[in-house]
Design a protein around this motif. Structure first.
Motif, PDB file in Angstrom:
ATOM      1  N   ARG A  54      33.854  75.249  -5.308  1.00  0.00           N
ATOM      2  CA  ARG A  54      34.725  74.298  -4.618  1.00  0.00           C
ATOM      3  C   ARG A  54      35.287  73.266  -5.589  1.00  0.00           C
ATOM      4  N   LEU A  55      34.446  72.838  -6.529  1.00  0.00           N
ATOM      5  CA  LEU A  55      34.885  71.862  -7.531  1.00  0.00           C
ATOM      6  C   LEU A  55      36.014  72.442  -8.375  1.00  0.00           C
ATOM      7  N   PHE A  56      35.866  73.693  -8.803  1.00  0.00           N
ATOM      8  CA  PHE A  56      36.927  74.348  -9.564  1.00  0.00           C
ATOM      9  C   PHE A  56      38.240  74.340  -8.784  1.00  0.00           C
ATOM     10  N   ASP A  57      38.150  74.577  -7.481  1.00  0.00           N
ATOM     11  CA  ASP A  57      39.344  74.645  -6.644  1.00  0.00           C
ATOM     12  C   ASP A  57      39.997  73.274  -6.449  1.00  0.00           C
ATOM     13  N   MET A  58      39.200  72.206  -6.476  1.00  0.00           N
ATOM     14  CA  MET A  58      39.713  70.877  -6.149  1.00  0.00           C
ATOM     15  C   MET A  58      40.279  70.108  -7.339  1.00  0.00           C
ATOM     16  N   LEU A  59      39.711  70.305  -8.515  1.00  0.00           N
ATOM     17  CA  LEU A  59      40.110  69.502  -9.668  1.00  0.00           C
ATOM     18  C   LEU A  59      41.553  69.785 -10.087  1.00  0.00           C
ATOM     19  N   ARG A  60      42.262  68.699 -10.385  1.00  0.00           N
ATOM     20  CA  ARG A  60      43.659  68.777 -10.813  1.00  0.00           C
ATOM     21  C   ARG A  60      43.853  67.963 -12.088  1.00  0.00           C
ATOM     22  N   ALA A  61      44.995  68.181 -12.760  1.00  0.00           N
ATOM     23  CA  ALA A  61      45.322  67.432 -13.969  1.00  0.00           C
ATOM     24  C   ALA A  61      45.325  65.934 -13.673  1.00  0.00           C
ATOM     25  N   GLY A  62      44.686  65.184 -14.557  1.00  0.00           N
ATOM     26  CA  GLY A  62      44.600  63.739 -14.371  1.00  0.00           C
ATOM     27  C   GLY A  62      43.336  63.283 -13.679  1.00  0.00           C
ATOM     28  N   ASP A  63      42.595  64.208 -13.082  1.00  0.00           N
ATOM     29  CA  ASP A  63      41.332  63.858 -12.412  1.00  0.00           C
ATOM     30  C   ASP A  63      40.234  63.601 -13.447  1.00  0.00           C
ATOM     31  N   THR A  64      39.208  62.887 -13.020  1.00  0.00           N
ATOM     32  CA  THR A  64      38.038  62.625 -13.857  1.00  0.00           C
ATOM     33  C   THR A  64      36.803  63.213 -13.185  1.00  0.00           C
ATOM     34  N   LEU A  65      36.044  63.973 -13.946  1.00  0.00           N
ATOM     35  CA  LEU A  65      34.791  64.545 -13.448  1.00  0.00           C
ATOM     36  C   LEU A  65      33.633  63.817 -14.115  1.00  0.00           C
ATOM     37  N   VAL A  66      32.731  63.272 -13.306  1.00  0.00           N
ATOM     38  CA  VAL A  66      31.571  62.548 -13.806  1.00  0.00           C
ATOM     39  C   VAL A  66      30.306  63.354 -13.505  1.00  0.00           C
ATOM     40  N   VAL A  67      29.444  63.502 -14.509  1.00  0.00           N
ATOM     41  CA  VAL A  67      28.146  64.148 -14.327  1.00  0.00           C
ATOM     42  C   VAL A  67      27.095  63.285 -15.016  1.00  0.00           C
ATOM     43  N   ARG A  68      25.851  63.369 -14.534  1.00  0.00           N
ATOM     44  CA  ARG A  68      24.799  62.580 -15.182  1.00  0.00           C
ATOM     45  C   ARG A  68      24.694  62.953 -16.646  1.00  0.00           C
ATOM     46  N   TRP A  69      24.640  64.256 -16.929  1.00  0.00           N
ATOM     47  CA  TRP A  69      24.677  64.780 -18.287  1.00  0.00           C
ATOM     48  C   TRP A  69      25.161  66.213 -18.164  1.00  0.00           C
ATOM     49  N   VAL A  70      25.451  66.878 -19.283  1.00  0.00           N
ATOM     50  CA  VAL A  70      26.021  68.220 -19.198  1.00  0.00           C
ATOM     51  C   VAL A  70      25.075  69.219 -18.555  1.00  0.00           C
ATOM     52  N   ASP A  71      23.763  68.932 -18.545  1.00  0.00           N
ATOM     53  CA  ASP A  71      22.831  69.874 -17.932  1.00  0.00           C
ATOM     54  C   ASP A  71      23.018  69.985 -16.426  1.00  0.00           C
ATOM     55  N   ARG A  72      23.720  69.021 -15.793  1.00  0.00           N
ATOM     56  CA  ARG A  72      24.020  69.142 -14.367  1.00  0.00           C
ATOM     57  C   ARG A  72      25.070  70.236 -14.150  1.00  0.00           C
ATOM     58  N   LEU A  73      25.922  70.451 -15.134  1.00  0.00           N
ATOM     59  CA  LEU A  73      26.866  71.562 -15.048  1.00  0.00           C
ATOM     60  C   LEU A  73      26.143  72.891 -15.226  1.00  0.00           C
ATOM     61  N   GLY A  74      25.065  72.866 -15.993  1.00  0.00           N
ATOM     62  CA  GLY A  74      24.285  74.077 -16.186  1.00  0.00           C
ATOM     63  C   GLY A  74      23.375  73.960 -17.388  1.00  0.00           C
ATOM     64  N   ARG A  75      22.494  74.949 -17.523  1.00  0.00           N
ATOM     65  CA  ARG A  75      21.583  74.994 -18.672  1.00  0.00           C
ATOM     66  C   ARG A  75      21.736  76.309 -19.419  1.00  0.00           C
ATOM     67  N   ASN A  76      22.906  76.904 -19.290  1.00  0.00           N
ATOM     68  CA  ASN A  76      23.241  78.122 -20.023  1.00  0.00           C
ATOM     69  C   ASN A  76      24.389  77.781 -20.965  1.00  0.00           C
TER      70      ASN A  76
END
Length: 210
Positions: A54-76
């Motif tokens: 869903r996040l991939f579908d929603m993000l557009r140019a100019g948006d900002t994505l915040v995560v605690r650290w990159v491991d929240r995106l994944g550990r691979n």
């Protein structure tokens, strides 16, 4: 232009609310909060998670994505680097709460791009290495506990699984011990123990977790 928080938890003791509260305490204000619960960052790619897709579908140019650290995106390693690369190519700015990192795809300077990509690669590799080390420590701790089912369990640990995960995440991102202790709510001595004796920590948790 919108600001998104993406949060992910893989165990019952972790909470999505903690990640959001930590982000808000750092001064972020969000238009959207996207969260995956009970999803492994090791075995489930970002695009295969319900809210990750869903996040991939929603993000557009100019948006900002915040995560605690990159491991929240994944550990691979491959998944994290490809995910961030895709977001940057769309014109999305990626920011981390821990260490206050900002990754912007707008630069065309080859030197700046090389430094940015190397840093992303290092952080993604660290996230995977931490996950693998934790898994090995857990296996050793559980095996030890099973081998001594009737053993005296000793004093109950002064830390929870969620606190241990937080400490390891912060240490992996090179956060100082004093700050790790403050954020996790543990003493510096306990943080040092978690850092120095991962198998012992996992053994203690295994003996006391159900």
């Amino acid at each position: 232009m919108a600001t998104f928080l993406y949060a992910r938890v893989s165990t019952a003791e972790q909470t999505l609310e903690h990640q959001q509260a930590q982000a808000e305490a750092a001064g972020f204000i969000f238009d959207h909060v996207i969260a995956d619960k009970g999803v492994s960052g090791v075995s489930v790619p970002m695009m295969d998670r319900p809210e990750g897709k869903r996040l991939f579908d929603m993000l557009r140019a100019g948006d900002t994505l915040v995560v605690r650290w990159v491991d929240r995106l994944g550990r691979n390693y491959s998944d994290v680097t490809e995910t961030i690369k895709t977001f940057l190519s769309r014109g999305v700015v990626v920011r981390t709460i821990i260490n206050g990192m900002t990754f912007d795809g707008s630069t065309k300077d080859p030197m700046q791009m090389a430094v940015r990509d190397a840093l992303i690669a290092f952080m993604a590799a660290t996230a995977q290495a931490q996950a693998e080390a934790t898994k090995e420590a857990q296996k050793a701790g559980i095996a030890h506990a099973k081998a001594k089912d009737d053993a005296y369990r000793g004093r109950k640990p002064s830390f929870t699984r969620a606190q241990v995960d937080t400490v390891r995440d912060l240490l992996a991102s090179e956060t100082c011990i004093a700050e790790v202790a403050r954020i996790s709510g543990l003493s510096r001595q306990t943080v040092y123990r978690i850092q120095a004796d991962p198998e012992g920590v996992e053994k203690a948790l295994a003996l006391w977790e159900g």
